[in-house]
Every structure is written in C-alpha cells, then in structure tokens.
Motif scaffolding. Structure first.
Motif, PDB file in Angstrom:
ATOM      1  N   ALA A  89       0.817  -1.218   0.000  1.00  0.00           N
ATOM      2  CA  ALA A  89       0.000   0.000   0.000  1.00  0.00           C
ATOM      3  C   ALA A  89       0.849   1.266   0.000  1.00  0.00           C
ATOM      4  CB  ALA A  89      -0.932  -0.001   1.219  1.00  0.00           C
ATOM      5  N   GLN A  90       2.108   1.147   0.399  1.00  0.00           N
ATOM      6  CA  GLN A  90       3.010   2.295   0.431  1.00  0.00           C
ATOM      7  C   GLN A  90       3.707   2.527  -0.912  1.00  0.00           C
ATOM      8  OE1 GLN A  90       5.322   0.756   3.785  1.00  0.00           O
ATOM      9  NE2 GLN A  90       4.512   2.411   5.080  1.00  0.00           N
ATOM     10  N   ILE A  91       3.435   1.690  -1.893  1.00  0.00           N
ATOM     11  CA  ILE A  91       4.104   1.783  -3.199  1.00  0.00           C
ATOM     12  C   ILE A  91       3.081   2.195  -4.258  1.00  0.00           C
ATOM     13  CG2 ILE A  91       5.420   0.530  -4.952  1.00  0.00           C
ATOM     14  CD1 ILE A  91       6.292  -1.415  -2.761  1.00  0.00           C
ATOM     15  N   THR A  92       3.365   3.278  -4.940  1.00  0.00           N
ATOM     16  CA  THR A  92       2.510   3.736  -6.045  1.00  0.00           C
ATOM     17  C   THR A  92       3.084   3.225  -7.355  1.00  0.00           C
ATOM     18  OG1 THR A  92       1.841   5.713  -4.838  1.00  0.00           O
ATOM     19  CG2 THR A  92       1.561   5.740  -7.234  1.00  0.00           C
ATOM     20  N   VAL A  93       2.278   2.469  -8.097  1.00  0.00           N
ATOM     21  CA  VAL A  93       2.745   1.840  -9.329  1.00  0.00           C
ATOM     22  C   VAL A  93       2.007   2.438 -10.529  1.00  0.00           C
ATOM     23  CG1 VAL A  93       3.130  -0.350 -10.528  1.00  0.00           C
ATOM     24  CG2 VAL A  93       3.090  -0.281  -8.015  1.00  0.00           C
ATOM     25  N   ASN A  94       2.786   2.907 -11.508  1.00  0.00           N
ATOM     26  CA  ASN A  94       2.233   3.334 -12.795  1.00  0.00           C
ATOM     27  C   ASN A  94       2.380   2.159 -13.760  1.00  0.00           C
ATOM     28  OD1 ASN A  94       1.948   6.041 -11.754  1.00  0.00           O
ATOM     29  ND2 ASN A  94       4.136   6.330 -12.163  1.00  0.00           N
ATOM     30  N   VAL A  95       1.292   1.708 -14.344  1.00  0.00           N
ATOM     31  CA  VAL A  95       1.330   0.535 -15.218  1.00  0.00           C
ATOM     32  C   VAL A  95       1.181   0.980 -16.669  1.00  0.00           C
ATOM     33  CG1 VAL A  95       0.335  -1.727 -15.706  1.00  0.00           C
ATOM     34  CG2 VAL A  95       0.277  -0.814 -13.364  1.00  0.00           C
ATOM     35  N   TYR A  96       2.189   0.593 -17.482  1.00  0.00           N
ATOM     36  CA  TYR A  96       2.193   0.973 -18.895  1.00  0.00           C
ATOM     37  C   TYR A  96       2.295  -0.282 -19.760  1.00  0.00           C
ATOM     38  CZ  TYR A  96       3.178   5.663 -17.113  1.00  0.00           C
ATOM     39  OH  TYR A  96       3.116   6.861 -16.438  1.00  0.00           O
ATOM     40  N   ASN A  97       1.602  -0.244 -20.903  1.00  0.00           N
ATOM     41  CA  ASN A  97       1.581  -1.369 -21.832  1.00  0.00           C
ATOM     42  C   ASN A  97       2.473  -1.056 -23.027  1.00  0.00           C
ATOM     43  OD1 ASN A  97       0.997  -3.600 -23.374  1.00  0.00           O
ATOM     44  ND2 ASN A  97      -1.100  -2.969 -23.880  1.00  0.00           N
ATOM     45  N   ALA A  98       3.552  -1.851 -23.201  1.00  0.00           N
ATOM     46  CA  ALA A  98       4.455  -1.660 -24.338  1.00  0.00           C
ATOM     47  C   ALA A  98       4.241  -2.732 -25.401  1.00  0.00           C
ATOM     48  CB  ALA A  98       5.903  -1.673 -23.864  1.00  0.00           C
ATOM     49  N   ASP A 171       7.134   7.151  -6.852  1.00  0.00           N
ATOM     50  CA  ASP A 171       6.352   6.216  -7.663  1.00  0.00           C
ATOM     51  C   ASP A 171       7.255   5.377  -8.549  1.00  0.00           C
ATOM     52  OD1 ASP A 171       7.020   8.544  -9.034  1.00  0.00           O
ATOM     53  OD2 ASP A 171       5.485   8.162 -10.548  1.00  0.00           O
ATOM     54  N   VAL A 172       6.737   4.244  -8.999  1.00  0.00           N
ATOM     55  CA  VAL A 172       7.492   3.288  -9.811  1.00  0.00           C
ATOM     56  C   VAL A 172       6.687   2.957 -11.055  1.00  0.00           C
ATOM     57  CG1 VAL A 172       8.497   0.973  -9.889  1.00  0.00           C
ATOM     58  CG2 VAL A 172       8.627   2.308  -7.788  1.00  0.00           C
ATOM     59  N   ASP A 173       7.379   2.871 -12.203  1.00  0.00           N
ATOM     60  CA  ASP A 173       6.716   2.511 -13.463  1.00  0.00           C
ATOM     61  C   ASP A 173       6.893   1.017 -13.718  1.00  0.00           C
ATOM     62  OD1 ASP A 173       6.227   5.190 -13.728  1.00  0.00           O
ATOM     63  OD2 ASP A 173       7.794   5.535 -15.249  1.00  0.00           O
ATOM     64  N   LEU A 174       5.805   0.364 -14.045  1.00  0.00           N
ATOM     65  CA  LEU A 174       5.843  -1.028 -14.481  1.00  0.00           C
ATOM     66  C   LEU A 174       5.474  -1.043 -15.951  1.00  0.00           C
ATOM     67  CD1 LEU A 174       5.958  -4.102 -14.102  1.00  0.00           C
ATOM     68  CD2 LEU A 174       3.592  -4.019 -13.292  1.00  0.00           C
ATOM     69  N   ILE A 175       6.478  -1.301 -16.809  1.00  0.00           N
ATOM     70  CA  ILE A 175       6.281  -1.291 -18.258  1.00  0.00           C
ATOM     71  C   ILE A 175       6.241  -2.737 -18.743  1.00  0.00           C
ATOM     72  CG2 ILE A 175       7.163  -0.433 -20.460  1.00  0.00           C
ATOM     73  CD1 ILE A 175       8.729   1.684 -18.887  1.00  0.00           C
ATOM     74  N   LEU A 176       5.075  -3.167 -19.184  1.00  0.00           N
ATOM     75  CA  LEU A 176       4.887  -4.560 -19.573  1.00  0.00           C
ATOM     76  C   LEU A 176       5.463  -4.822 -20.958  1.00  0.00           C
ATOM     77  CD1 LEU A 176       1.185  -4.911 -18.361  1.00  0.00           C
ATOM     78  CD2 LEU A 176       3.283  -5.484 -17.116  1.00  0.00           C
ATOM     79  N   GLY A 177       6.252  -5.887 -21.090  1.00  0.00           N
ATOM     80  CA  GLY A 177       6.902  -6.223 -22.347  1.00  0.00           C
ATOM     81  C   GLY A 177       6.194  -7.325 -23.105  1.00  0.00           C
ATOM     82  N   THR A 178       6.762  -7.663 -24.258  1.00  0.00           N
ATOM     83  CA  THR A 178       6.150  -8.644 -25.156  1.00  0.00           C
ATOM     84  C   THR A 178       6.019 -10.026 -24.514  1.00  0.00           C
ATOM     85  OG1 THR A 178       7.130  -7.446 -27.021  1.00  0.00           O
ATOM     86  CG2 THR A 178       6.323  -9.675 -27.454  1.00  0.00           C
TER      87      THR A 178
END
Length: 206
Positions: A89-98, A171-178
C-alpha cells in the motif's frame, strides 16, 4: 694320579689338584627371566600412557555442563541489518503497456490493486519503450527504489529488468513487455512477500 681322575684316563684328560671344578649355572634361564620382567614393565608403561592420553582428550573425566538458567549458545547481533521493505500500500505503481495487446495495462493494474498496491497512471508506454520491451517487463524508478519498491514488485512477476532515472518522486513505473503473460500466482507471490518482510534471525555463538 689324582683321585679326581677317572680310572683308565690319563694324559691330557688327567685332572690334577685336590679342588673340585666349579660348576656354573646356565645363563639361559637368567636371560628368560630378564626378558619376562622387561615385557611386563613395557606393558605397564604402555597401559599407563594410554590412560594419560584418554584423560587428555576427555578432559580428565570431567563433564562440562552449562550453568542452570544459562544458555549454551548466545545470540550475536548481526553486523548490519537491511531495512524492512515497504508494504504494497506504500508503493505507487504506474502501469504501462508496451505490447500490441489492448487492455493489458488496465487488467494488470486491477490485479495489483487487489493485492494491495496503490495504482497511479495506467495507459500505453512512452514512445521510447513502446513495442521495444522484448522481455517480461521493466521496473523504472528513482535510485532509492532499489532498496524497497523494486524488491516488493519483483515478488509479483518474474524476469523484470530494473532501471533507474532522475525522478525525485517515489512512484514506480511497471512497463509490460512482449513476453509478459500474467502476474505470479497470488499464493506464490504472497509467500515470497512474507519471506521478504521477515527480518533475518541473529547469528548465534557458542
């Protein structure tokens, strides 16, 4: 002819004089007695030496026991203890689709929200990453993210690449790969997260 000379003997066999010849005991018996005494003495010394060695290696027959109420081994504080990771709950995640697959970022963000993470931005990956992530995913954040957020998010999916940038936010970015298919199964990720949140036990010295 002397009385000591047997009848019929003379010449070189003639015994002259009035004294009887001295008869000596054979020395063979004396040698046997001395050999027996020496063997007994050697066996005695060997047995005594063996007892001395046993006493040396066994502490002289004395048993070393811990005092009542005193532990045999004492805990030793660790030289350095890593800080406990933050809670989801203390981690803010930005989720991006690559990837070319539509709706992948939203579905993944919804699942992370169910697992207790705070969700920030959701959408397509920035141009520099769009369709350019062949692996599972990239975790992107400030250098401080290596100490906590990256470790926590790594329990939710395997095979991620860790990268840092110059941002000053947490905040942290989570960039989803192929190669991304889905998050790690929740039972397995929960177990990994619990292990990560358990502080190491102090070492012991005896």
């Amino acid at each position: 002819m002397s009385m000591l000379t047997p009848p019929g003997m003379g010449g070189k066999y003639r015994i002259t004089g009035n004294a009887y010849p001295r008869m000596r005991r054979p020395r063979r018996r004396r040698r046997i007695v001395l050999a027996v005494v020496a063997a007994v003495a050697a066996l005695g010394l060997g047995g005594w030496g063996t007892l001395q060695l046993i006493d040396v290696f066994t502490g002289g027959g004395k048993k070393i026991t811990a005092k009542a109420g005193q532990a045999a081994c004492k805990p030793r504080a660790a030289a350095s203890t890593a800080p406990l990771p933050p809670k989801p709950a203390q981690i803010t995640v930005n989720v991006y689709n690559a990837t070319p697959r539509g709706g992948l970022a939203k579905a993944t963000a919804d699942e992370l929200r169910k697992r207790g993470f705070t969700i920030g931005k959701v959408g397509n990956a920035p141009v520099e990453y769009d369709k350019k992530v062949p692996g599972t995913a990239i975790l992107l954040g400030a250098a401080a993210a290596n100490e906590g957020p990256f470790r926590v998010l790594a329990t939710q999916l395997a095979g991620t690449q860790l990268r840092t940038d110059a941002r000053r936010t947490a905040d942290v970015d989570l960039i989803l790969g192929t190669a991304f298919k889905s998050l790690t199964a929740k039972p397995a990720s929960d177990k990994a997260l619990a292990t990560l949140a358990t502080p190491p036990k102090p070492a012991t010295t005896c």
